[in-house]
Scaffold this active site. Structure first.
Site, short mmCIF file in Angstrom:
data_model
loop_
_atom_site.label_atom_id
_atom_site.label_comp_id
_atom_site.label_asym_id
_atom_site.label_seq_id
_atom_site.Cartn_x
_atom_site.Cartn_y
_atom_site.Cartn_z
N ASP A 1 -4.33 -12.79 4.38
CA ASP A 1 -5.56 -12.23 4.95
C ASP A 1 -6.81 -12.52 4.14
O ASP A 1 -7.89 -12.03 4.47
CB ASP A 1 -5.41 -10.72 5.19
CG ASP A 1 -4.77 -10.00 4.04
OD1 ASP A 1 -4.53 -10.62 3.00
OD2 ASP A 1 -4.50 -8.79 4.17
N HIS B 1 -6.37 -7.30 0.14
CA HIS B 1 -6.54 -5.90 -0.24
C HIS B 1 -5.87 -5.62 -1.58
O HIS B 1 -4.87 -6.24 -1.92
CB HIS B 1 -5.92 -4.98 0.83
CG HIS B 1 -6.49 -5.16 2.20
ND1 HIS B 1 -5.93 -6.00 3.14
CD2 HIS B 1 -7.60 -4.65 2.78
CE1 HIS B 1 -6.65 -5.98 4.26
NE2 HIS B 1 -7.68 -5.17 4.06
N HIS C 1 0.81 -1.23 0.00
CA HIS C 1 0.00 0.00 0.00
C HIS C 1 0.84 1.28 0.00
O HIS C 1 0.31 2.36 -0.21
CB HIS C 1 -0.91 0.04 1.23
CG HIS C 1 -1.96 -1.03 1.25
ND1 HIS C 1 -2.80 -1.25 0.18
CD2 HIS C 1 -2.30 -1.93 2.20
CE1 HIS C 1 -3.62 -2.26 0.49
NE2 HIS C 1 -3.33 -2.69 1.71
N ASP D 1 -2.86 -10.88 -1.66
CA ASP D 1 -3.36 -10.26 -0.43
C ASP D 1 -4.84 -9.91 -0.64
O ASP D 1 -5.27 -9.63 -1.75
CB ASP D 1 -2.54 -8.98 -0.18
CG ASP D 1 -2.75 -8.36 1.20
OD1 ASP D 1 -1.86 -8.50 2.04
OD2 ASP D 1 -3.81 -7.72 1.41
#
Lengths: 377, 209
Positions: free
Chosen positions: A252, A165, A128, A163
């Site tokens: 995750d 996200h 990110h 991931d």
């Protein structure tokens, strides 16, 4: 023999006791592997240099990280994503972030200069972090630094982000780069952070058609995930013909994760990892660099990454978890750790509207392929 | 707010064989700028008023005659939207691609259309998505102090609210849509529920382990 990169200094990348991004996840994984009887030899990296960081990040941003790290007040730090609940400032954070970048960069160098094929960096994956601001637990973007290194050594990179996200920082930094394909599979931004990662984000300029996003419905289960993975990822990689894969292996997307809503089991993760190794074997002469990433269930993430290690080394995925390991870490997890490496089958009670989710994911994958194919052929 | 909430339906359409003259007349009569082109009920393309004007311009080296066919000037394989897409995703697509409309597809069926004008309508009721953030929707009782209770909760946790917007939902309740600069939106939602807020998105997990 695959290489594993780790350094105890990774523990310094810690935002505080109650913060979900715990550096102990890597340590739990290493200890689990050793408790299972595997002699894990790790290579120690050097921290990345300031010059390494500046290959990707803006100088004015790096300066602010340095100042905060040294205890100076930076009045506008929140504009740069720093000093926020997600990214609280802490003393020494600049060096801590450079350790993680150094590890991933070391992994890239083992491949570009050392002829290594399979590398596992037991940390990093800070996808990110943007060029000039921190976001979502990520200060410096180790992945973008490593990818930049590989591409500048003539190895075209396919970046695969599993991931839960969207890998927004990596995508944005490399949005116009024709030497890098990015593929992110993630839970859709309907409500999940960071809100981007739509199918129409396809890259810009020479990078057009090389940035792919597969946003999946909340509560997507493994069968649907693997179906759209198979539909999109091999075709995209064959189209691009990369020299190396870089994989952000966030754990995750597991159903036990407290931050997000995909429903993968450890068996699904095993299936994904097997596919990635097969793709590397057939497309990049086996060259693949894995990093960790998100993964906020301490009951799940260490098991997912242990499975990754075992597959990477061609070792059998064994079953029972050692009692000593379970007891040692139970205080951190806050509840009993599972007794087996794989989740029980079934792992959870099931999803009420599964049919609709499967259908919508299928449609999204098709729409993505239709949109990207306009630039491929 | 979803695309299906703001899309126009039914859609005025033409076929590939429609003449440029007829397409122009339909746009004039209906006061619209975009015409999806259907071939046997399948979306074959889209033609805009700009396409028609450029194709027939006297400034063009070889302008099309009024009797030319739409199939010769239309944009083929246009980008499309899904009825369940959030409105802001459609807006971003249109801005990035510099296009003025999106046909809305439900499976292979043309279910509606949205244009920039529809998005401006939507913009008056909600806001944009220019920073990394998670999205919360909370239903609040429609009486003084409720929104303050919500923002106080955010403030107490040191959370930066990128955008907040409320709209009346029905008798007695207000919907608040917030974008929060945090990756921990699901945990925030759980805490909000514990503080007796009605959180609509993210939903409760349907199957606790």
């Amino acid at each position: 023999m695959p290489s594993v990169i780790y350094h105890p200094a990774y523990r310094k990348y810690a935002f505080g006791e109650d913060h979900p991004f715990s550096p102990l996840r890597a340590e739990m994984t290493l200890e689990l592997l050793r408790a299972l009887g595997h002699e894990v030899r790790t290579q120690a990296p050097e921290p990345a240099t300031r010059e390494d960081i500046l290959t990707i990040h803006a100088d004015y941003y790096v300066r602010r990280v340095e100042e905060l790290s040294g205890g100076l007040a930076v009045p506008d730090c929140e504009e740069y994503g720093l000093g926020t609940p997600d990214n609280p400032a802490f003393p020494g954070m600049e060096e801590a972030a450079r350790w993680l970048v150094g590890g991933t960069l070391q992994g890239a160098r083992l491949i570009s200069e050392g002829g290594e094929k399979r590398v596992l960096q037991l940390g990093g994956g800070l996808h990110h972090a943007h060029r000039n601001f921190a976001s979502g637990f990520c200060i410096y973007n180790d992945l973008a630094v490593a990818i930049h290194h590989l591409a500048s050594r003539g190895l075209w990179v396919a970046y695969l982000d599993i991931d839960v996200h969207h890998g927004d920082g990596v995508q944005q930094i490399l949005y116009e780069d024709k030497r890098v394909m990015t593929i992110s599979l993630h839970e859709s931004g309907k409500y999940l952070f960071p809100g981007t990662g739509e199918i129409h984000e396809l890259g810009f300029g020479l990078g057009r058609g090389l940035k792919l996003n597969l946003p999946l419905e909340p509560f997507t289960e493994g069968d649907s995930y693997l179906e759209v993975f198979d539909r999109v990822v091999p075709a995209a990689l064959r189209q691009f013909q990369p020299g190396v894969l870089v994989v952000q292996a966030g754990a995750d997307a597991h159903f036990d994760d407290p931050l997000a809503d995909l429903m993968l089991t450890t068996r699904d993760y095993e299936a994904i990892f097997r596919r990635i190794f097969d793709l590397a074997d057939s497309l990049t002469s086996g060259r693949v660099l894995f990093t960790l990433g998100g993964g906020y269930s301490l009951r799940a993430a260490p098991r997912v990454w242990t499975i990754l290690y075992l597959l990477m080394h061609g070792l059998p995925v064994t079953s029972a978890l050692p009692e000593a390991w379970r007891e040692k870490w139970v205080h951190l997890a806050g509840e009993a750790l599972p007794r087996t490496l794989h989740d029980p089958d079934p792992g959870h009670a099931g999803i009420p509207n599964r049919g609709e989710i499967v259908h919508r994911n299928r449609q999204v994958a098709q729409r993505l392929l239709d949109a990207a194919a306009r630039y491929w052929f | 707010m979803l695309v299906r909430d703001i899309m126009r339906s039914p859609v005025i359409t033409i076929s590939p064989g429609t003449t440029l003259q007829d397409a122009y007349r339909i746009m004039q009569e209906k006061g619209i700028r975009h015409l999806p082109v259907l071939e046997q009920d399948q979306l074959a393309g889209i033609v805009t008023d700009r396409d028609l004007r450029l194709a027939t311009s006297a400034l063009s080296a070889s302008p099309f005659p009024p009797g030319g066919r739409v199939s010769e000037v239309m944009c083929r394989a246009p980008l499309t939207a899904d009825p369940m897409d959030p409105v802001e995703d459609a807006a971003r697509t249109m801005r990035e691609q510099k296009i003025g409309c999106l046909p809305v597809m439900d499976d292979a069926r043309l279910a509606g259309i949205i244009t920039g004008i529809d998005l401006l309508d939507a913009l008056m009721r909600m806001t944009g998505v220019d920073k990394p953030s998670g999205r919360l929707e909370v239903r609040l009782p429609d009486y003084p102090g409720e929104l303050a209770r919500l923002t106080a909760f955010m403030s107490h946790r040191g959370l930066n609210v990128h955008s907040i917007l409320t709209y009346p939902e029905g008798p007695g309740s207000v919907r608040a849509v917030l974008r929060i600069g945090s990756i921990e939106v699901r945990m925030i939602a759980q805490d909000l529920r514990r503080s007796e807020f009605e959180v609509l998105w993210p939903p409760e997990k349907p199957c606790p382990r």
